[in-house]
Design a protein around this motif. Structure first.
Motif, short mmCIF file in Angstrom:
data_model
loop_
_atom_site.label_atom_id
_atom_site.label_comp_id
_atom_site.label_asym_id
_atom_site.label_seq_id
_atom_site.Cartn_x
_atom_site.Cartn_y
_atom_site.Cartn_z
N ASP A 119 -15.40 -35.90 66.66
CA ASP A 119 -16.51 -35.17 67.30
C ASP A 119 -16.74 -33.79 66.71
O ASP A 119 -17.19 -32.87 67.40
CB ASP A 119 -16.28 -35.05 68.82
CG ASP A 119 -16.16 -36.41 69.47
OD1 ASP A 119 -16.79 -37.36 68.98
OD2 ASP A 119 -15.43 -36.52 70.47
N GLY A 147 -19.02 -41.95 67.99
CA GLY A 147 -20.31 -41.57 68.58
C GLY A 147 -20.80 -40.39 67.76
O GLY A 147 -20.21 -39.32 67.82
N HIS A 148 -21.79 -40.62 66.93
CA HIS A 148 -22.30 -39.56 66.06
C HIS A 148 -23.70 -39.19 66.52
O HIS A 148 -24.59 -40.03 66.58
CB HIS A 148 -22.32 -40.04 64.60
CG HIS A 148 -20.94 -40.34 64.06
ND1 HIS A 148 -20.72 -40.77 62.79
CD2 HIS A 148 -19.73 -40.25 64.65
CE1 HIS A 148 -19.41 -40.93 62.61
NE2 HIS A 148 -18.79 -40.63 63.73
N THR A 183 -19.66 -38.63 73.39
CA THR A 183 -20.90 -39.35 73.09
C THR A 183 -20.75 -40.82 73.46
O THR A 183 -21.70 -41.48 73.86
CB THR A 183 -21.20 -39.25 71.57
OG1 THR A 183 -21.10 -37.88 71.19
CG2 THR A 183 -22.56 -39.77 71.21
N ARG A 225 -14.28 -33.45 77.11
CA ARG A 225 -13.35 -33.23 76.00
C ARG A 225 -12.44 -32.06 76.34
O ARG A 225 -12.89 -31.08 76.94
CB ARG A 225 -14.12 -32.92 74.70
CG ARG A 225 -14.96 -34.10 74.23
CD ARG A 225 -15.83 -33.71 73.03
NE ARG A 225 -16.68 -34.82 72.60
CZ ARG A 225 -17.88 -34.67 72.05
NH1 ARG A 225 -18.37 -33.47 71.83
NH2 ARG A 225 -18.58 -35.72 71.70
MG MG Z 1 -18.34 -38.31 68.10
#
Ligand code: MG
Ligand code: GDP
Ligand code: IMO
Length: 431
Positions: free
Chosen positions: A14, A41-42, A301, A307
């Motif tokens: 991330d 997850g971009h 994401t 986080r």
């Molecule tokens: Mg990510």
């Protein structure tokens, strides 16, 4: 001309790899992912519109670029089709420029069921529950693995799935999980296979054809150096090679095809799931952790989980840089530090009376080290509108320069906002 470049996460994922890949993509012909799966997850933000990609390389958002999902990936056909359908609704058509390796491993619903069950027990990893560990475990076991290419022969696929489930269903039941029906799952997967067919290729041959024709390649890392199966904070890692070696094993390209490694690091550190995190803001610093999470929108994401947040850790970064031969850094989310009185950089670990000089291999040791900080003055004026180095407040420049000095490699890019344009490009070795 840009050399083939590997965009690697330098921390625990991330870091903003999607944004960096999207920014670099115009200079390349092909964007490829080598490892991981829909655990990634971009996020890419274009003119305020947010795109979250899980399996597809971020290059899909750049018209005309070829994109590859390599043999090293754990390939979930349902998520793949959902992603291409969503992009089609936005007018992005991928057929003819998106290729899935016939050697990639199929990730099927029972992998997610195993992942879910194993996360219920003690010693949980804090996974994304996308089935990644069980899929790669089957790959390593071989007898229970199925590859994408096997979908091309429906009868053989049915027989194979039956054999695989004969081995796996008793284990699923023993764990209190739901057994899978070979017939139902084969029917369902083969229906998806019809739609997958135009995308499936021998991507090794394809990539070598493109290399032979001098096409420029961008390798998009997923997860990050500290989640790498071998070099990360084992066992609190993912199950693939997120490091530079994974580009070669996950795509079938030789090491010399990787011209440059660009490491992406946040201006601070985050991690999701369990595992050691020496600079995590806890206890007296819990409020700072909360602030970084709120200002940085630090929620996963893929899973939406909050986080864990903390200061930048140069001991960890140097280790990731050494293992991967990182050439330069793209520092993201500098804007999140705006308005702090003091910004901290961890420059050492202390364990008992000793100062450690290298990153520990043991999870137990990592959990016990205490960070040694260097404090720098913060900055009050916002960085979000900066587009040139000179636009950054002096104290922000000093912070970037100090990180560069401590890491021993140049900072090539500084990102100051989620949007595509919120980026400062620094010329080689400029800052
Ligand atoms: Mg990510
Ligand atoms: P990836 O997995 O490495 O691609 O990173 P993620 O997309 O999971 O997480 C990075 C998050 O930070 C995303 O929501 C991005 O839109 C956002 N982001 C990226 N760069 C910046 C930046 O410079 N500033 C801010 N504020 N957000 C950023
Ligand atoms: P991107 O590409 C952040 C973490 C999980 C967990 C561990 C194992 O978006 O940077 P897994 O589901 O892979 O078995 O989970 O790895 N993890 C990530 N953390 N970003 C990711 O991907 C991640 N992919 C996996 O949270 O701690």
């Amino acid at each position: 001309m840009a050399p083939n470049t590997f965009v690697l996460g330098l921390q625990w994922g991330d870091e903003g790899k999607g944004k960096v890949v999207d920014a670099l993509a115009p200079d390349y012909d092909l964007i490829a992912r080598a490892q991981g799966g829909a655990n990634a997850g971009h996020t890419i933000v274009i003119g305020g519109a947010r795109h979250a990609l899980h399996l597809l390389p971020s290059g899909v958002l750049r018209a005309g670029k070829e994109c590859v999902l390599g043999n090293g990936m754990a390939f979930d056909p349902e998520i793949f089709l959902q992603e291409i359908d969503r992009l089609a609704r936005q007018g992005i058509r991928l057929q003819g420029r998106l290729y899935v390796s016939d050697r990639a491993h199929l990730l099927l619903p029972y992998h997610k069921e195993f992942d879910r069950l194993s996360e219920e027990g003690v010693g949980r990893i804090g996974t994304t529950k996308k089935g990644i560990g069980p899929c790669y475990a089957d790959k390593a076991l071989r007898v229970t693995a199925i590859r994408v290419g096997e979908l091309s022969d429906p009868a053989a696929f049915r027989a194979r799935l039956k054999d695989v489930l004969a081995r796996l269903n008793p284990r699923l039941r023993a764990l209190g999980g739901k057994a899978a029906s070979p017939t139902d799952l084969a029917d369902r997967t083969l229906r998806l296979a019809v739609r997958l067919k135009p995308f499936v290729r021998d991507t090794v041959t394809l990539l070598h054809d493109r290399l032979g024709r001098g096409r420029r390649m961008l390798f998009e890392g997923a997860q990050g150096a500290m989640l790498d199966l071998d070099f990360g904070t084992y066992p609190y890692v993912t199950s693939s090679s997120a490091s530079v070696g994974g580009v070669c094993t996950g795509l079938g390209v030789p090491p010399k095809a990787v011209g440059e490694v660009l490491g992406v690091a946040k201006a601070y550190t985050t991690r999701v799931g369990e595992g050691g995190f020496p600079t995590e803001c806890l206890g007296a610093e819990a409020k700072m952790g909360e602030r970084l999470r709120t200002v940085g929108h630090e929620f996963g994401t893929t899973t939406g989980r909050p986080r864990r947040c903390g200061w930048l850790d140069v001991i960890q970064l140097r280790y990731a840089i050494a293992v991967n031969g990182v050439d330069a850094i793209a520092m993201t989310k500098l804007d999140v530090l705006d308005g702090l009185k003091t910004v901290r950089i961890c420059t050492g670990y202390r364990l008992g009376g000793r100062r450690l000089t290298s990153f520990p291999a043991s999870a137990a040791l990592l959990g016990r080290v205490r960070p040694v900080y260097e404090d720098l003055p913060g900055w009050t004026s916002p960085t979000a509108s900066a587009r040139r180095w000179a636009d950054l407040p002096k104290a922000a420049q000093r912070y970037v320069l100090r990180v560069q000095k401590l890491c021993g490699i140049p900072v090539r890019m500084v990102s100051v906002g989620a949007d595509r344009g919120a980026l400062i490009h620094l010329s080689r070795g400029r800052a």
